[in-house]
Design a protein around this motif. Structure first.
Motif, PDB file in Angstrom:
ATOM      1  N   LEU A 125       0.805  -1.602   0.015  1.00 19.53           N
ATOM      2  CA  LEU A 125      -0.198  -0.387   0.353  1.00 19.53           C
ATOM      3  C   LEU A 125       1.074   0.893   0.281  1.00 19.53           C
ATOM      4  O   LEU A 125       0.228   2.729  -0.900  1.00 19.53           O
ATOM      5  CB  LEU A 125      -1.058   0.513   1.265  1.00 19.53           C
ATOM      6  N   LEU A 126       1.936   0.917   0.878  1.00 19.57           N
ATOM      7  CA  LEU A 126       2.968   2.562   0.957  1.00 19.57           C
ATOM      8  C   LEU A 126       3.556   2.617  -0.354  1.00 19.57           C
ATOM      9  O   LEU A 126       4.174   3.637  -0.855  1.00 19.57           O
ATOM     10  CB  LEU A 126       3.819   2.081   1.987  1.00 19.57           C
ATOM     11  N   VAL A 127       3.928   1.787  -1.221  1.00 21.93           N
ATOM     12  CA  VAL A 127       4.560   1.926  -2.508  1.00 21.93           C
ATOM     13  C   VAL A 127       3.470   2.952  -3.567  1.00 21.93           C
ATOM     14  O   VAL A 127       3.779   3.997  -3.480  1.00 21.93           O
ATOM     15  CB  VAL A 127       4.890   0.347  -3.518  1.00 21.93           C
ATOM     16  N   LEU A 165       8.204  -3.121   5.820  1.00 19.46           N
ATOM     17  CA  LEU A 165       8.523  -4.106   5.591  1.00 19.46           C
ATOM     18  C   LEU A 165       9.284  -4.936   6.452  1.00 19.46           C
ATOM     19  O   LEU A 165       9.942  -5.606   6.578  1.00 19.46           O
ATOM     20  CB  LEU A 165       9.102  -3.443   3.642  1.00 19.46           C
ATOM     21  N   SER A 166      10.444  -3.754   7.118  1.00 24.12           N
ATOM     22  CA  SER A 166      11.386  -4.733   7.828  1.00 24.12           C
ATOM     23  C   SER A 166      11.199  -5.058   9.278  1.00 24.12           C
ATOM     24  O   SER A 166      11.684  -5.996   9.825  1.00 24.12           O
ATOM     25  CB  SER A 166      12.233  -3.034   8.387  1.00 24.12           C
ATOM     26  N   ARG A 183      -3.452  -4.087  -3.538  1.00 29.80           N
ATOM     27  CA  ARG A 183      -2.894  -3.136  -2.008  1.00 29.80           C
ATOM     28  C   ARG A 183      -2.346  -1.130  -2.694  1.00 29.80           C
ATOM     29  O   ARG A 183      -2.818  -0.248  -2.521  1.00 29.80           O
ATOM     30  CB  ARG A 183      -2.327  -3.127  -1.153  1.00 29.80           C
ATOM     31  N   ILE A 184      -1.621  -1.660  -3.884  1.00 29.26           N
ATOM     32  CA  ILE A 184      -0.622  -0.962  -4.745  1.00 29.26           C
ATOM     33  C   ILE A 184      -1.740   0.479  -5.212  1.00 29.26           C
ATOM     34  O   ILE A 184      -1.427   2.057  -4.972  1.00 29.26           O
ATOM     35  CB  ILE A 184      -0.083  -1.199  -5.754  1.00 29.26           C
ATOM     36  N   ALA A 201       7.687   6.522   2.111  1.00 26.20           N
ATOM     37  CA  ALA A 201       8.592   6.272   1.797  1.00 26.20           C
ATOM     38  C   ALA A 201       9.493   5.298   3.169  1.00 26.20           C
ATOM     39  O   ALA A 201       9.894   4.375   3.256  1.00 26.20           O
ATOM     40  CB  ALA A 201      10.224   6.869   1.763  1.00 26.20           C
ATOM     41  N   ALA A 202       9.762   6.501   4.599  1.00 25.99           N
ATOM     42  CA  ALA A 202       9.286   6.186   5.556  1.00 25.99           C
ATOM     43  C   ALA A 202       8.782   4.923   6.346  1.00 25.99           C
ATOM     44  O   ALA A 202       9.577   3.561   6.912  1.00 25.99           O
ATOM     45  CB  ALA A 202       9.882   7.221   6.631  1.00 25.99           C
TER      46      ALA A 202
END
Length: 459
Positions: A62-64, A406-407, A113-114, A399-400
């Motif tokens: 989603l964040l991409v 992801l991590s 979600r993208i 991006a943050a």
């Protein structure tokens, strides 16, 4: 006051509330679509057999889209208007929500979600812009904070829907229900006006005056129009992304970028996306973790209301400083308990402390960084680059967010809760130093006054 004046004031009040409500509704969708995955993931993981890495991809996909949406929306908002871009975001939300609810496999879920992220990214730019430009100076902080309030309401609604649907493991309904507020947002924005500053910037002064008359007292309209005109005479052309990096804008850019990135890496998204996962790791059952997460969502909403009450009284900078101290303290306690106490077998003291510290962190974040970040980013940039600049900062924010989401499951699996949250506590301490050094108070100052001060290289 005459009866006619009282009637006019009531009419302005009703019109203003409608404008602010529909203007902020994109924040609710933003919150729902980012928060709903926390509970849905518990069931998606099992049905689609996700590894920790693929879990991170599902959440962060989603964040991409949000990064792309934020970057594009800023420039489109300057060219086409804040309202039109908000309407486009509502359409994207609707399509993305339906697609996510019907996704047959992990790849399709990631793709939808993208798409949802495009709407989330656009809303995260346009909603703060719209609210800050619609509000008068005396209430701009509180009105701009409505964005964060709607985000927290959206997250809470997502948590409630997760809790209600959890007995049925109905993750598809959890994701698909976002289509309802999407349609409401689209219908509302069709009837809402464009911001007066954008209208004036595009030579539509008569319309700008009419919009101001709906949201200002009669004696405020001409004075504010004159102030906007005065600033607009200093720049006549439409700016692009390159202009955001002009040397004289650097102080504002440092503040905007710093707040955007720190807002996301202090640990909030590890809680919003993964609180149920974290709680199951310290002894909670799946259903208990989801119910506890709903309580965290309720605290998030309540403390955002406190932020709305405080922000135009206490000021932006003081809230940032106090919030950073409290966030760091709560995460330090959480990390220490996890590292020093025995590993839990079922619900134990570690689980209770973890839940309490997560709630304390949410209290601190919601009343400070969660609300103030969006307000200040929408205030510090000049009108001619505001859309592009806010879009750039918001792209870095997403991006943050992407990096954290992801991590986190991978780090959680590799080093455990204690070390991960100790790292977040250190970042919160760094956030205090940044706010103390770089953030300048904007409480009680008009957007034009802030711009003129920036042009004059004064605080």
């Amino acid at each position: 006051m005459s009866q006619a004046a009282v009637t006019d004031q009531k009419s302005i009040g009703k019109s203003t509330r409608r404008i602010y409500f529909f203007g902020a509704l994109g924040g609710l969708l933003f919150g729902y679509d980012t928060g709903v995955i926390a509970g849905a993931l518990l069931y998606i993981r099992r049905e689609l057999d996700l590894t920790p890495l693929v879990e991170g991809v599902v959440v962060s996909s989603l964040l991409v889209g949000a990064m792309v949406g934020a970057t594009t929306a800023g420039r489109l908002a300057d060219a086409l208007g804040r309202r039109r871009v908000g309407m486009a975001a509502a359409v994207v939300f609707s399509v993305g929500a339906l697609g996510a609810g019907l996704a047959p496999n992990a790849a399709a879920l990631v793709a939808t979600r993208i798409l949802l992220g495009l709407g989330v990214g656009a809303a995260s730019v346009v909603v703060p812009l719209y609210l800050s430009e619609m509000a008068s100076t005396r209430v701009r902080g509180a009105v701009s904070t409505l964005n964060q309030l709607m985000i927290t309401v959206g997250i809470f609604v997502a948590y409630v829907s997760n809790a209600l649907l959890a007995p049925y493991e109905a993750w598809r309904w959890m994701l698909g229900l976002a289509v309802v507020p999407s349609v409401v947002m689209l219908a509302g924005l069709i009837l809402m006006p464009e911001t007066p500053r954008w209208l004036l910037r595009n030579g539509r002064e008569t319309e700008a005056r009419a919009v101001m008359a709906r949201t200002r007292r009669a004696d405020e309209v001409e004075a504010e129009l004159a102030e906007i005109r005065n600033v607009e005479t200093t720049t006549s052309r439409r700016a692009g992304l390159r202009d955001v990096f002009a040397a004289w804008l650097r102080p504002a850019l440092v503040v905007g970028v710093g707040l955007a990135v720190l807002n996301q890496i202090v640990g909030i998204n590890a809680i919003i996306y993964y609180a149920p996962t974290t709680l199951t790791n310290v002894g909670f059952s799946d259903s208990a973790a989801i119910y506890a997460n709903t309580g965290i969502g309720a605290v998030n909403v309540l403390m955002t209301l406190v932020a709305i009450w405080l922000i135009d009284k206490v000021g932006r900078k003081r809230l940032l400083l106090v919030g950073a101290v409290c966030m760091s303290a709560s995460l330090t306690v959480l990390a220490t308990a996890s590292l020093l106490l025995p590993e839990p077998e079922g619900l134990s003291l570690v689980g209770v402390i973890t839940l309490g510290c997560l709630a304390a962190f949410i209290v601190s974040f919601s009343a400070s960084w969660g609300a103030v970040c969006w307000v200040v980013i929408s205030e510090v940039f000049p009108l001619h680059v505001r859309g592009a600049a806010v879009g750039f900062c918001t792209m870095l924010l997403w991006a943050a967010n992407f990096v954290v989401s992801l991590s986190f499951p991978v780090l959680l699996d590799a080093v455990g809760i204690g070390w991960v949250f100790l790292g977040f506590a250190v970042i919160c301490a760094c956030a205090y130093g940044f706010a103390a050094r770089f953030v300048v108070e904007t409480k009680g100052r008009s957007l034009e006054d802030i711009e003129l001060a920036l042009r004059a290289h004064t605080p």
